[in-house]
Design a protein around this motif. Structure first.
Motif, PDB file in Angstrom:
ATOM      1  N   ALA A  25       7.381  -6.720   7.219  1.00  0.00           N
ATOM      2  CA  ALA A  25       6.478  -5.589   7.405  1.00  0.00           C
ATOM      3  C   ALA A  25       5.801  -5.523   6.004  1.00  0.00           C
ATOM      4  O   ALA A  25       6.297  -5.609   5.099  1.00  0.00           O
ATOM      5  CB  ALA A  25       7.151  -4.325   7.598  1.00  0.00           C
ATOM      6  N   PRO A  26       4.578  -5.089   6.128  1.00  0.00           N
ATOM      7  CA  PRO A  26       3.926  -4.879   4.573  1.00  0.00           C
ATOM      8  C   PRO A  26       4.025  -3.811   3.845  1.00  0.00           C
ATOM      9  O   PRO A  26       4.455  -2.862   4.477  1.00  0.00           O
ATOM     10  CB  PRO A  26       2.158  -4.838   5.218  1.00  0.00           C
ATOM     11  N   THR A  27       4.138  -3.714   2.657  1.00  0.00           N
ATOM     12  CA  THR A  27       4.633  -2.750   1.843  1.00  0.00           C
ATOM     13  C   THR A  27       3.452  -1.789   1.817  1.00  0.00           C
ATOM     14  O   THR A  27       2.068  -2.193   1.553  1.00  0.00           O
ATOM     15  CB  THR A  27       4.895  -3.280   0.187  1.00  0.00           C
ATOM     16  N   LEU A  28       3.769  -0.298   2.056  1.00  0.00           N
ATOM     17  CA  LEU A  28       2.654   0.512   1.834  1.00  0.00           C
ATOM     18  C   LEU A  28       2.956   1.616   1.073  1.00  0.00           C
ATOM     19  O   LEU A  28       4.230   1.980   0.621  1.00  0.00           O
ATOM     20  CB  LEU A  28       2.372   1.262   3.408  1.00  0.00           C
ATOM     21  N   THR A  29       2.084   2.187   0.373  1.00  0.00           N
ATOM     22  CA  THR A  29       2.169   3.265  -0.454  1.00  0.00           C
ATOM     23  C   THR A  29       1.423   4.231  -0.122  1.00  0.00           C
ATOM     24  O   THR A  29       0.444   4.152   0.633  1.00  0.00           O
ATOM     25  CB  THR A  29       1.814   2.775  -2.153  1.00  0.00           C
ATOM     26  N   LYS A  30       1.736   5.623  -0.744  1.00  0.00           N
ATOM     27  CA  LYS A  30       0.942   6.761  -0.414  1.00  0.00           C
ATOM     28  C   LYS A  30      -0.268   6.943  -1.408  1.00  0.00           C
ATOM     29  O   LYS A  30      -0.174   6.798  -2.552  1.00  0.00           O
ATOM     30  CB  LYS A  30       1.800   7.982  -0.534  1.00  0.00           C
ATOM     31  N   CYS A  31      -1.463   7.267  -0.878  1.00  0.00           N
ATOM     32  CA  CYS A  31      -2.558   7.754  -1.798  1.00  0.00           C
ATOM     33  C   CYS A  31      -2.278   8.930  -2.520  1.00  0.00           C
ATOM     34  O   CYS A  31      -1.860   9.819  -1.902  1.00  0.00           O
ATOM     35  CB  CYS A  31      -3.875   7.827  -0.779  1.00  0.00           C
ATOM     36  N   GLY A  35      -2.941  11.225   0.518  1.00  0.00           N
ATOM     37  CA  GLY A  35      -1.456  11.055   1.346  1.00  0.00           C
ATOM     38  C   GLY A  35      -1.429  10.073   2.196  1.00  0.00           C
ATOM     39  O   GLY A  35      -0.481  10.047   3.029  1.00  0.00           O
ATOM     40  N   SER A  36      -2.645   9.240   2.713  1.00  0.00           N
ATOM     41  CA  SER A  36      -2.598   8.336   3.823  1.00  0.00           C
ATOM     42  C   SER A  36      -1.781   7.096   3.235  1.00  0.00           C
ATOM     43  O   SER A  36      -2.011   6.893   1.872  1.00  0.00           O
ATOM     44  CB  SER A  36      -3.915   8.044   4.265  1.00  0.00           C
ATOM     45  N   PHE A  37      -1.329   6.238   4.134  1.00  0.00           N
ATOM     46  CA  PHE A  37      -0.647   5.163   3.599  1.00  0.00           C
ATOM     47  C   PHE A  37      -1.642   4.002   3.608  1.00  0.00           C
ATOM     48  O   PHE A  37      -2.362   3.709   4.553  1.00  0.00           O
ATOM     49  CB  PHE A  37       0.400   4.638   4.776  1.00  0.00           C
ATOM     50  N   ILE A  38      -1.695   3.303   2.212  1.00  0.00           N
ATOM     51  CA  ILE A  38      -2.577   2.118   2.105  1.00  0.00           C
ATOM     52  C   ILE A  38      -1.873   1.135   1.570  1.00  0.00           C
ATOM     53  O   ILE A  38      -0.632   1.279   1.077  1.00  0.00           O
ATOM     54  CB  ILE A  38      -3.824   2.563   1.207  1.00  0.00           C
ATOM     55  N   LEU A  39      -2.498  -0.063   1.467  1.00  0.00           N
ATOM     56  CA  LEU A  39      -1.967  -1.368   0.758  1.00  0.00           C
ATOM     57  C   LEU A  39      -1.835  -1.059  -0.748  1.00  0.00           C
ATOM     58  O   LEU A  39      -2.881  -0.409  -1.244  1.00  0.00           O
ATOM     59  CB  LEU A  39      -2.543  -2.632   1.133  1.00  0.00           C
ATOM     60  N   PRO A  40      -1.021  -1.615  -1.619  1.00  0.00           N
ATOM     61  CA  PRO A  40      -0.894  -1.312  -2.746  1.00  0.00           C
ATOM     62  C   PRO A  40      -2.056  -2.270  -3.585  1.00  0.00           C
ATOM     63  O   PRO A  40      -2.582  -3.265  -3.305  1.00  0.00           O
ATOM     64  CB  PRO A  40       0.284  -1.784  -3.534  1.00  0.00           C
ATOM     65  N   HIS A  41      -2.642  -1.507  -4.565  1.00  0.00           N
ATOM     66  CA  HIS A  41      -3.879  -1.911  -5.409  1.00  0.00           C
ATOM     67  C   HIS A  41      -4.954  -2.161  -4.591  1.00  0.00           C
ATOM     68  O   HIS A  41      -5.738  -2.986  -4.861  1.00  0.00           O
ATOM     69  CB  HIS A  41      -3.371  -3.517  -6.072  1.00  0.00           C
ATOM     70  N   ARG A  42      -5.494  -1.301  -3.667  1.00  0.00           N
ATOM     71  CA  ARG A  42      -6.651  -1.111  -2.939  1.00  0.00           C
ATOM     72  C   ARG A  42      -7.309   0.185  -2.998  1.00  0.00           C
ATOM     73  O   ARG A  42      -6.485   1.087  -3.299  1.00  0.00           O
ATOM     74  CB  ARG A  42      -6.156  -1.452  -1.510  1.00  0.00           C
TER      75      ARG A  42
END
Length: 60
Positions: A25-31, A35-42
């Motif tokens: 599963a892709p690693t997701l971080t919170k903005c 607060g939405s979930f995004i890919l890191p460093h994007r």
């Protein structure tokens, strides 16, 4: 070089190959802004922020 003494069965060979073919599963971080979930460093596609700085104006 060493040679195998016995033939490797199809199930043994397939299970060895299958163990490296699974998907993670892709690693997701919170903005930090919305607060939405995004890919890191994007840049966040919803609010357009990256590391607290607005990079783009989202097309809402």
């Amino acid at each position: 070089m060493a040679t195998p003494k016995y033939k490797t069965s199809k199930s043994t060979a397939a299970s060895r190959k299958d163990s490296n073919m699974r998907l993670d599963a892709p690693t997701l971080t919170k903005c930090t802004k919305c607060g939405s979930f995004i890919l890191p460093h994007r840049v966040c596609p919803k609010c357009g922020y990256y590391k607290g700085v607005q990079m783009i104006n989202p097309e809402d």
